[in-house]
Enzyme design. Structure first.
Site, short mmCIF file in Angstrom:
data_model
loop_
_atom_site.label_atom_id
_atom_site.label_comp_id
_atom_site.label_asym_id
_atom_site.label_seq_id
_atom_site.Cartn_x
_atom_site.Cartn_y
_atom_site.Cartn_z
N ALA A 144 0.71 -1.87 -12.62
CA ALA A 144 -0.24 -2.97 -12.85
C ALA A 144 -1.35 -2.84 -11.83
O ALA A 144 -1.23 -2.12 -10.85
CB ALA A 144 0.46 -4.32 -12.73
N SER A 145 -2.45 -3.53 -12.07
CA SER A 145 -3.57 -3.47 -11.17
C SER A 145 -3.85 -4.88 -10.63
O SER A 145 -3.15 -5.82 -10.98
CB SER A 145 -4.79 -2.91 -11.91
OG SER A 145 -5.78 -2.52 -10.99
N ASN A 146 -4.85 -4.98 -9.78
CA ASN A 146 -5.02 -6.22 -9.02
C ASN A 146 -6.42 -6.81 -9.16
O ASN A 146 -7.42 -6.10 -9.11
CB ASN A 146 -4.79 -5.95 -7.52
CG ASN A 146 -3.59 -5.08 -7.28
OD1 ASN A 146 -2.51 -5.36 -7.79
ND2 ASN A 146 -3.75 -4.01 -6.52
#
Length: 338
Positions: free
Chosen positions: A242-244
Site C-alpha cells: 500500500a502507499s501513503n
C-alpha cells in the site's frame, strides 16, 4: 617528423573535442533572452530559479500549457520519447530487437488505442489543453537542431515525430499498468490450487478481518466459486503493498498534506517541479514530462496528492481453447476471439 605527427594528432583530438563540445552545448536549454514561437496567443514569461525550477507566467492556462510543453521538451524530451514509445509499443523502432517483447505486450494491452479514444471523447476544454501542450513540445522540436538531446547522438538519422495529445494521455495508462500488478498473485494462486487446499491458500492470503475497520462498511458477499474450484471465495489477488497519503494539523492550525508516491529510483526522476501563474490561477508542485497537468501540488487553497492503494484492479481469466485455438469455450458454446 615525429614531432609533426604528434602535433597533427594533438590538433585532430583538439578539433574532435571542440566539435563534441559544440554538439553537446547545442542540446542545452535556452534559459535567457527571447524566443518567437508560433502557437501562443499572448506573451509568456519563463523564469528559472536557482535549482532550475521554472516559473511560468501566462495570460491563460492554454498558453501556460504551451510553455510547460516547451520546457518539458527542453529538459526531458528523451524521457518523453521513450515514454510514448513504450505506451504505443514502438520501442523496437528505436532500440531494435531488445524492444520487441515489450512492444508485443503493450500492443496486446492496447494502451495507446485507449489513449487515442480518450482524446476523441475528451471535452473541448481538455482537447484544447492537450493540443496547446503538444504545440509547445512541437515548437521546441521545430527550432532545435540535431541531435536535440545528448541521448539522440547514439541514434544517428533518427528524427522524432511531432507530439500528439494521445502521447500525453498514455502516461496515465502506463502508470496504472505499473502500479496494478495483482494478476501475478492470481496466477500464483491458480498454480498453487493444484497442490494446496482452498483453506491453505486462504491461510497464505487471509481475508480482511471482519472486525477490522472499514471506510464504508457493507455486507460481505460471497464470490461464486470459479470453474474447477480450488481458489476459494475470498482474497483473490489481495494487495500485498500500500502507499501513503495523509493530512496532519499544522502548527498554525492549517492542515499539512503529506504524500508519498514512492516509486523506484530512476534517472532522470519521474517528476518535474514547476510553478504556473495566470491571472485566475496559481499552481505549484510536481508535473510529469509529457503531461500538461499538475499531478501533485497545490493552488494556494487546496493541495492534492497521488499514490496507489495496491488494490485488486486486475482479473486473470483462464480460457479453454477450442476450434484449433481460434475460439474459447463458454456456457453457450464456442465463441471466437475478438
Amino acid at each position: 617528423m615525429l614531432r609533426k605527427i604528434a602535433t597533427g594528432i594533438a590538433l585532430l583530438f583538439a578539433l574532435l573535442g571542440a566539435a563534441g563540445y559544440l554538439v553537446l552545448a547545442s542540446t542545452l536549454p535556452k534559459t535567457s533572452g527571447e524566443l518567437t514561437l508560433a502557437g501562443l496567443n499572448s506573451p509568456v514569461e519563463i523564469v528559472r530559479g536557482p535549482q532550475g525550477v521554472p516559473r511560468i507566467s501566462a495570460e491563460t492556462m492554454d498558453d501556460a500549457a504551451f510553455a510547460l510543453g516547451f520546457v518539458h521538451a527542453q529538459d526531458r524530451f528523451f524521457q518523453m520519447e521513450l515514454m510514448r514509445r513504450l505506451g504505443a509499443g514502438r520501442l523496437s523502432e528505436l532500440i531494435g530487437d531488445r524492444g520487441l517483447e515489450t512492444d508485443r505486450f503493450m500492443r496486446t494491452l492496447g494502451l495507446y488505442r485507449l489513449a487515442e479514444g480518450q482524446v476523441t471523447a475528451a471535452s473541448p476544454a481538455l482537447r484544447a489543453r492537450l493540443r496547446a501542450y503538444a504545440a509547445g513540445v512541437n515548437a521546441w522540436l521545430t527550432q532545435k537542431p540535431w541531435p536535440k538531446t545528448p541521448e539522440f547522438i547514439a541514434f544517428i538519422g533518427f528524427s522524432p515525430e511531432p507530439w500528439r495529445p494521445a502521447d500525453s494521455l498514455v502516461w496515465g495508462k502506463l502508470m496504472a499498468t505499473r502500479l496494478a500488478n495483482n494478476w501475478r498473485t492470481e496466477h500464483l494462486r491458480l498454480g498453487l490450487s493444484a497442490r494446496l487446499t482452498p483453506e491453505q491458500i486462504d491461510f497464505l492470503w487471509p481475508a480482511y478481518p471482519a472486525e477490522a475497520p472499514t471506510l464504508h462498511p457493507r455486507p460481505a458477499a460471497a464470490l461464486p466459486a470459479p470453474p474447477g474450484g480450488g481458489l476459494g471465495d475470498v482474497a483473490h489477488g489481495a494487495p500485498s503493498t500500500a502507499s501513503n497519503a495523509w493530512v496532519i494539523a499544522g502548527r498554525d492550525g492549517a492542515p499539512l498534506m503529506v504524500n508519498d508516491p514512492h516509486l523506484g529510483f530512476r534517472a532522470p526522476v519521474l517528476w518535474y517541479l514547476a510553478r504556473i501563474e495566470t491571472p485566475d490561477e496559481r499552481l505549484a508542485g510536481a508535473t510529469v514530462p509529457g503531461v500538461p497537468f499538475m499531478v501533485i501540488g497545490h493552488n494556494g487553497h487546496v493541495a492534492w496528492g497521488f499514490t496507489t492503494t495496491g488494490a485488486d484492479t486486475e482479473d486473470l481469466i483462464v480460457e479453454t481453447l477450442t476450434d484449433g485455438g481460434t475460439a474459447y469455450k463458454t456456457p453457450s458454446g464456442p465463441r471466437p476471439f475478438e
